[in-house]
Design a protein around this motif. Structure first.
Motif, PDB file in Angstrom:
ATOM      1  N   LYS A 160      -5.796  -1.380  -2.907  1.00  0.00           N
ATOM      2  CA  LYS A 160      -6.349  -0.371  -2.002  1.00  0.00           C
ATOM      3  C   LYS A 160      -5.689   0.985  -2.236  1.00  0.00           C
ATOM      4  N   ALA A 161      -4.381   0.995  -2.441  1.00  0.00           N
ATOM      5  CA  ALA A 161      -3.671   2.256  -2.678  1.00  0.00           C
ATOM      6  C   ALA A 161      -4.106   2.892  -3.997  1.00  0.00           C
ATOM      7  N   LEU A 162      -4.302   2.088  -5.029  1.00  0.00           N
ATOM      8  CA  LEU A 162      -4.803   2.625  -6.292  1.00  0.00           C
ATOM      9  C   LEU A 162      -6.150   3.295  -6.093  1.00  0.00           C
ATOM     10  N   GLN A 163      -7.023   2.613  -5.366  1.00  0.00           N
ATOM     11  CA  GLN A 163      -8.359   3.147  -5.116  1.00  0.00           C
ATOM     12  C   GLN A 163      -8.296   4.481  -4.386  1.00  0.00           C
ATOM     13  N   GLU A 164      -7.475   4.552  -3.336  1.00  0.00           N
ATOM     14  CA  GLU A 164      -7.406   5.774  -2.550  1.00  0.00           C
ATOM     15  C   GLU A 164      -6.658   6.890  -3.269  1.00  0.00           C
ATOM     16  N   SER A 165      -5.879   6.528  -4.289  1.00  0.00           N
ATOM     17  CA  SER A 165      -5.172   7.534  -5.089  1.00  0.00           C
ATOM     18  C   SER A 165      -5.978   7.925  -6.327  1.00  0.00           C
ATOM     19  N   ASN A 166      -7.216   7.419  -6.399  1.00  0.00           N
ATOM     20  CA  ASN A 166      -8.107   7.692  -7.537  1.00  0.00           C
ATOM     21  C   ASN A 166      -7.506   7.234  -8.865  1.00  0.00           C
ATOM     22  N   LEU A 167      -6.812   6.107  -8.806  1.00  0.00           N
ATOM     23  CA  LEU A 167      -6.258   5.495 -10.001  1.00  0.00           C
ATOM     24  C   LEU A 167      -7.004   4.195 -10.279  1.00  0.00           C
ATOM     25  N   PRO A 168      -7.335   3.912 -11.524  1.00  0.00           N
ATOM     26  CA  PRO A 168      -8.099   2.695 -11.821  1.00  0.00           C
ATOM     27  C   PRO A 168      -7.225   1.447 -11.687  1.00  0.00           C
ATOM     28  N   PHE A 169      -7.858   0.360 -11.260  1.00  0.00           N
ATOM     29  CA  PHE A 169      -7.177  -0.935 -11.275  1.00  0.00           C
ATOM     30  C   PHE A 169      -7.395  -1.576 -12.632  1.00  0.00           C
ATOM     31  N   ASP A 170      -6.292  -1.904 -13.303  1.00  0.00           N
ATOM     32  CA  ASP A 170      -6.337  -2.507 -14.631  1.00  0.00           C
ATOM     33  C   ASP A 170      -5.808  -3.936 -14.524  1.00  0.00           C
ATOM     34  N   GLU A 171      -6.671  -4.900 -14.785  1.00  0.00           N
ATOM     35  CA  GLU A 171      -6.307  -6.315 -14.663  1.00  0.00           C
ATOM     36  C   GLU A 171      -5.111  -6.669 -15.542  1.00  0.00           C
ATOM     37  N   THR A 172      -4.950  -5.979 -16.663  1.00  0.00           N
ATOM     38  CA  THR A 172      -3.853  -6.294 -17.581  1.00  0.00           C
ATOM     39  C   THR A 172      -2.497  -5.830 -17.041  1.00  0.00           C
ATOM     40  N   TYR A 217       0.837  -1.208   0.000  1.00  0.00           N
ATOM     41  CA  TYR A 217       0.000   0.000   0.000  1.00  0.00           C
ATOM     42  C   TYR A 217       0.872   1.259   0.000  1.00  0.00           C
ATOM     43  N   GLU A 218       1.857   1.308   0.884  1.00  0.00           N
ATOM     44  CA  GLU A 218       2.719   2.489   0.983  1.00  0.00           C
ATOM     45  C   GLU A 218       3.575   2.663  -0.266  1.00  0.00           C
ATOM     46  N   LEU A 219       4.060   1.557  -0.829  1.00  0.00           N
ATOM     47  CA  LEU A 219       4.896   1.650  -2.017  1.00  0.00           C
ATOM     48  C   LEU A 219       4.083   2.165  -3.202  1.00  0.00           C
ATOM     49  N   THR A 220       2.860   1.676  -3.357  1.00  0.00           N
ATOM     50  CA  THR A 220       1.986   2.145  -4.434  1.00  0.00           C
ATOM     51  C   THR A 220       1.621   3.608  -4.240  1.00  0.00           C
ATOM     52  N   THR A 221       1.311   3.983  -3.003  1.00  0.00           N
ATOM     53  CA  THR A 221       0.968   5.378  -2.704  1.00  0.00           C
ATOM     54  C   THR A 221       2.143   6.309  -3.009  1.00  0.00           C
ATOM     55  N   TYR A 222       3.344   5.885  -2.662  1.00  0.00           N
ATOM     56  CA  TYR A 222       4.553   6.666  -2.932  1.00  0.00           C
ATOM     57  C   TYR A 222       4.708   6.927  -4.430  1.00  0.00           C
ATOM     58  N   SER A 249       2.382   6.916  -6.676  1.00  0.00           N
ATOM     59  CA  SER A 249       1.317   7.841  -7.065  1.00  0.00           C
ATOM     60  C   SER A 249       1.674   9.285  -6.704  1.00  0.00           C
ATOM     61  N   MET A 250       2.275   9.469  -5.544  1.00  0.00           N
ATOM     62  CA  MET A 250       2.596  10.813  -5.079  1.00  0.00           C
ATOM     63  C   MET A 250       3.737  11.458  -5.872  1.00  0.00           C
ATOM     64  N   ILE A 251       4.561  10.651  -6.537  1.00  0.00           N
ATOM     65  CA  ILE A 251       5.608  11.246  -7.375  1.00  0.00           C
ATOM     66  C   ILE A 251       5.135  11.377  -8.829  1.00  0.00           C
ATOM     67  N   GLY A 252       3.817  11.230  -9.002  1.00  0.00           N
ATOM     68  CA  GLY A 252       3.208  11.571 -10.279  1.00  0.00           C
ATOM     69  C   GLY A 252       2.936  10.421 -11.225  1.00  0.00           C
ATOM     70  N   ARG A 253       3.090   9.192 -10.770  1.00  0.00           N
ATOM     71  CA  ARG A 253       2.851   8.049 -11.660  1.00  0.00           C
ATOM     72  C   ARG A 253       1.359   7.701 -11.670  1.00  0.00           C
ATOM     73  N   LYS A 254       0.836   7.473 -12.865  1.00  0.00           N
ATOM     74  CA  LYS A 254      -0.602   7.284 -13.037  1.00  0.00           C
ATOM     75  C   LYS A 254      -0.991   5.878 -13.492  1.00  0.00           C
ATOM     76  N   ARG A 255      -0.046   5.181 -14.061  1.00  0.00           N
ATOM     77  CA  ARG A 255      -0.360   3.840 -14.610  1.00  0.00           C
ATOM     78  C   ARG A 255       0.655   2.866 -14.006  1.00  0.00           C
ATOM     79  N   ILE A 256       0.279   2.286 -12.883  1.00  0.00           N
ATOM     80  CA  ILE A 256       1.209   1.510 -12.055  1.00  0.00           C
ATOM     81  C   ILE A 256       0.919   0.014 -12.218  1.00  0.00           C
TER      82      ILE A 256
END
Length: 344
Positions: free
Chosen positions: A211-223, A176-181, A183-190
């Motif tokens: 969970k981090a994608l959701q809270e960062s308003n980034l979509p979860f992409d199964e691919t 969660y923290e790694l994904t949030t980090y 996102s905070m440095i500007g990455r949108k497609r993780i």
């Protein structure tokens, strides 16, 4: 250990249709016993819950002074992954501090982890067992719990937490923290290259990532979610797959430095700029992350401590009958060039 004093070697012999001396030879792994007879007698022992050597040792208050360590049944190259040697170093240090020797066994010659566990117990080789990974519906955990044989687990049990001594990181929060980090440095497609399906560590890290994608308003992409083995080849394979995505992700989390090592080679060869085009973050903070051509941001899970404290929990199970003890080892995100860029 469960009480099986109502079952004797004669009972086993009668049901297996062999002599009591044959049962004794099977227990002692006598080379002249045929494989067919050995399997039949061992099955009867399981059916009747008969574990003579372990029980006799317990009744006589004798100990072997040895702990058994079961490596996961994955591949013969398992020890090439830096996590396992480092965790084993912790186990050996912890065992020495507690005056134990270590008996290490991997799943070789077609034997399953459960078969090795049973061999350790039947032959009275060890006082307790350390399992180095945790799966959903883990048959080793079920078996050891059912016969009340002391064991500890590196990882988290899927169920029966009240019975299992275990040491782990908070893998959910780490992912969660790694994904949030990122996102905070500007990455949108993780994207995420996770570990093996069915492993508890994989499940927890995927949950934290989502969970981090959701809270960062980034979509979860199964691919953008990949699962595979904890090896370099997995990194190569999925690195190539990611290169062929349109659009490519701008960040990638990899749940093991060895996988990341393989993937990074693919991206470098293809001319991908790291981290400008693709930020990469990994797990384990091994020597591979520190001395890679592009030093990798990586989560330090303190592998040594995971091994060391698994011995501490096992010793408590052996000497005090402790069950269900949980110990969480802290982690730290160590930021390096693969996400931060070169130092100025």
């Amino acid at each position: 250990m469960i009480k099986t004093n109502q079952t004797t070697v004669k009972d086993v012999a009668l049901k297996a249709k062999v002599s009591p001396s044959t049962v004794s030879r099977v227990i002692s792994n006598h080379p002249k016993i045929s494989e067919e007879t050995r399997k039949r007698v061992l099955k009867v022992m399981d059916d009747l819950g008969y574990y003579p050597n372990a029980i006799a040792r317990s009744l006589a208050s004798k100990k072997t002074g040895t702990l058994g360590v079961i490596l996961p049944n994955r591949s013969e190259d398992l020890l090439l992954n830096p996590f396992f040697p480092e965790a084993l170093r912790g186990i050996i240090k912890g065992a020495a501090s507690a005056s134990y020797d270590v008996l290490l066994s991997s799943s070789t010659e077609g034997k399953s982890e459960l078969e090795i566990v049973k061999t350790f117990i039947r032959s009275s080789k060890v006082d307790g067992i350390i399992l180095m990974s945790s799966k959903v519906n883990d048959e080793c955990q079920e078996y050891l719990s059912s016969i009340e044989f002391p064991f500890s687990l590196i990882g988290s049990p899927y169920d029966h937490k009240e019975k299992v001594n275990h040491v782990d990181n908070d893998n959910y929060m780490a992912a969660y923290e790694l994904t949030t980090y990122l996102s905070m440095i500007g990455r949108k497609r993780i994207a995420l290259i996770a570990g093996e399906v069915g492993q508890m560590v994989t499940m927890k890290r995927i949950e934290g990532y989502k969970k981090a994608l959701q809270e960062s308003n980034l979509p979860f992409d199964e691919t953008l979610l990949y699962t595979g083995k904890f090896d370099e080849e997995t990194g190569y394979t999925y690195g190539v797959d990611i290169l062929n995505l349109t659009p490519m992700p701008d960040a990638l989390i990899i749940t093991d430095d060895l996988i990341a090592f393989g993937a990074t080679k693919v991206f470098k060869t293809a001319g991908i700029s790291i981290p400008k085009d693709l930020a990469i973050a990994s797990f384990n903070n091994s020597i591979l992350s520190r001395y890679s051509d592009i030093p990798l941001t990586s989560v330090d899970i303190n592998s040594f401590d995971l091994g060391y404290y698994s011995v501490d929990l096992l010793a408590k199970a052996i000497n005090e009958g402790v069950k269900g003890r949980k110990l969480i080892i802290p982690y730290e995100i160590v930021k390096r060039q693969s996400t931060e860029g070169e130092a100025k």
